[in-house]
Design an enzyme around this catalytic site. Structure first.
Site, PDB file in Angstrom:
ATOM      1  N   ASP A  40       0.587  -0.982   0.141  1.00 39.59           N
ATOM      2  CA  ASP A  40      -0.295   0.109  -0.145  1.00 39.59           C
ATOM      3  C   ASP A  40       1.000   1.189   0.152  1.00 39.59           C
ATOM      4  OD1 ASP A  40      -2.012  -1.375   0.227  1.00 39.59           O
ATOM      5  OD2 ASP A  40      -2.509  -0.705   1.978  1.00 39.59           O
ATOM      6  N   LYS A  62      -3.302   3.929  -2.873  1.00 37.28           N
ATOM      7  CA  LYS A  62      -4.483   4.304  -3.673  1.00 37.28           C
ATOM      8  C   LYS A  62      -4.032   5.929  -2.756  1.00 37.28           C
ATOM      9  CE  LYS A  62      -7.600   0.952  -1.366  1.00 37.28           C
ATOM     10  NZ  LYS A  62      -6.910  -1.029  -1.284  1.00 37.28           N
ATOM     11  N   MET A 178      -9.368   7.711   9.314  1.00 37.73           N
ATOM     12  CA  MET A 178      -9.887   8.976   7.651  1.00 37.73           C
ATOM     13  C   MET A 178     -10.966   9.911   8.305  1.00 37.73           C
ATOM     14  SD  MET A 178     -10.384   5.131   5.322  1.00 37.73           S
ATOM     15  CE  MET A 178     -10.952   4.319   6.856  1.00 37.73           C
TER      16      MET A 178
HETATM   17  N1  SAH Z   1      -5.052  -0.406   8.857  1.00 39.39           N
HETATM   18  C1  SAH Z   1      -4.655   1.043   9.174  1.00 39.39           C
HETATM   19  C2  SAH Z   1      -5.698   2.156   8.796  1.00 39.39           C
HETATM   20  C3  SAH Z   1      -6.017   2.243   7.598  1.00 39.39           C
HETATM   21  S1  SAH Z   1      -6.931   3.123   7.184  1.00 39.39           S
HETATM   22  C4  SAH Z   1      -4.086   1.059  10.777  1.00 39.39           C
HETATM   23  O1  SAH Z   1      -4.237   0.016  11.824  1.00 39.39           O
HETATM   24  O2  SAH Z   1      -3.520   1.844  10.713  1.00 39.39           O
HETATM   25  C5  SAH Z   1      -5.879   4.566   7.449  1.00 39.39           C
HETATM   26  C6  SAH Z   1      -5.855   5.887   8.173  1.00 39.39           C
HETATM   27  O3  SAH Z   1      -5.008   5.361   9.373  1.00 39.39           O
HETATM   28  C7  SAH Z   1      -5.493   7.733   7.966  1.00 39.39           C
HETATM   29  O4  SAH Z   1      -6.577   8.034   6.966  1.00 39.39           O
HETATM   30  C8  SAH Z   1      -5.449   7.180   9.209  1.00 39.39           C
HETATM   31  O5  SAH Z   1      -6.405   8.114   9.403  1.00 39.39           O
HETATM   32  C9  SAH Z   1      -4.519   6.805  10.094  1.00 39.39           C
HETATM   33  N2  SAH Z   1      -3.294   6.282   9.880  1.00 39.39           N
HETATM   34  C10 SAH Z   1      -2.205   5.300   9.488  1.00 39.39           C
HETATM   35  N3  SAH Z   1      -1.213   5.966   9.237  1.00 39.39           N
HETATM   36  C11 SAH Z   1      -1.817   7.212   9.641  1.00 39.39           C
HETATM   37  C12 SAH Z   1      -0.581   7.320  10.839  1.00 39.39           C
HETATM   38  N4  SAH Z   1       1.280   7.540  10.659  1.00 39.39           N
HETATM   39  N5  SAH Z   1      -0.320   9.134  10.647  1.00 39.39           N
HETATM   40  C13 SAH Z   1      -2.090   9.320  11.533  1.00 39.39           C
HETATM   41  N6  SAH Z   1      -2.731   8.411  10.704  1.00 39.39           N
HETATM   42  C14 SAH Z   1      -2.261   7.358  10.292  1.00 39.39           C
END
Ligand code: SAH
Length: 264
Positions: A40, A62, A178
């Site tokens: 990803d 994406k 998100m």
């Molecule tokens: N599976 C992932 C989440 C996927 S959805 C998990 O467990 O973290 C993607 C969302 O995760 C982003 O829109 C944001 O809200 C959050 N996110 C992921 N990485 C991040 C980061 N380094 N800092 C802040 N938000 C993050």
């Protein structure tokens, strides 16, 4: 007689929130044994630096709102490569099963008879607040947390009643993934439902990376503040008393205990 090809397999690997040293040891081991890595956008790409020249790396990341490779296409890709006898590592941000569509990829593999396993990852839902010094639960402050997304397949989403009541009743920390583009709608919904306008909000962008930034405001000012400072995805929004500035600062007396952290 030639031996039949070794059966392929898929490993869904959680890559953590962005810093390479927040991958688990098991994640590193799976990557080191990959024939194909399907990754990803929000993954630390330096973890792929040491792969051998024969390892195929496929970017299916994406950008927000744009699907580089549709989910069905990703599912097919995993199955096809595994059927060719390869070890496919599907590298996903955070934890594969937290808003990552990992469940769909897992199900597509099992439906196709392909062996699949999961390497859990450090989810941004918990780690990004932690990296900003925000405990999602804190003794004497909040004993539960609720994690939601403010974005679904059909677009932006209003908070459901459970998420709203966490904040209005102060029963749990609300963690929103998100949620950047929905923040004004989220704030209005919470205030309309009777949330205290002074409820602390913290927005943590790009957690664990050198660009990590924390923006704090009271609920009623949160959307305005986020707009002023130009908050951008990816960010985790934390709403509740644990998001208050200075919660873990100011050691009281000589006991070394923190305010609000009552001992049982
Ligand atoms: N599976 C992932 C989440 C996927 S959805 C998990 O467990 O973290 C993607 C969302 O995760 C982003 O829109 C944001 O809200 C959050 N996110 C992921 N990485 C991040 C980061 N380094 N800092 C802040 N938000 C993050």
């Amino acid at each position: 007689m030639t031996a039949p090809p070794a059966p392929g397999r898929v490993t869904l690997v959680g890559a953590g929130p962005g810093a390479a040293d927040l991958l688990t040891y098991r994640a590193w081991r799976a990557i080191a044994r990959a024939d194909v890595v399907v990754h990803d956008r929000l993954v630390p790409l330096e973890v792929l630096d040491d792969l051998g020249p024969d390892v195929e790396v496929i970017d299916v990341g994406k950008a927000p709102g744009k699907h580089k490779v549709a989910q069905d296409g990703i599912n097919d890709l995993l199955v096809e490569h595994a059927r060719r006898g390869r070890h496919v590592v599907r590298l996903k941000g955070g934890d594969p099963f937290v808003f990552g569509r990992g469940g769909e990829e897992y199900a597509a593999c099992t439906a196709a008879g392909v062996a699949v396993e999961v390497v859990p990852g450090v989810s941004s839902a918990l780690s990004v607040p932690a990296l900003a010094g925000i405990p999602v639960t804190h003794r004497g402050t909040t004993t539960a947390f609720h994690v939601v997304t403010a974005h679904t397949r059909s677009g932006e989403q209003e908070l459901d009643d459970t998420a709203v009541s966490c904040v209005t009743l102060r029963t749990a920390t609300l963690v929103i993934l998100m949620g950047v583009s929905s923040l004004p709608a989220i704030v209005s919904r919470l205030l309309d439902a009777g949330a205290d306008p002074a409820t602390p909000v913290a927005i943590v962008e790009k957690g664990s990376t050198p660009e990590q930034r924390v923006t704090r405001a009271a609920l009623d000012l949160a959307a305005k503040r986020a707009d002023e400072v130009g908050v951008r995805a990816p960010a985790v929004i934390v709403i509740g008393d644990v998001a208050a500035e200075g919660l873990l600062e100011g050691v009281s007396g000589d006991s070394g205990r923190r305010p609000g952290a009552a001992r049982a």
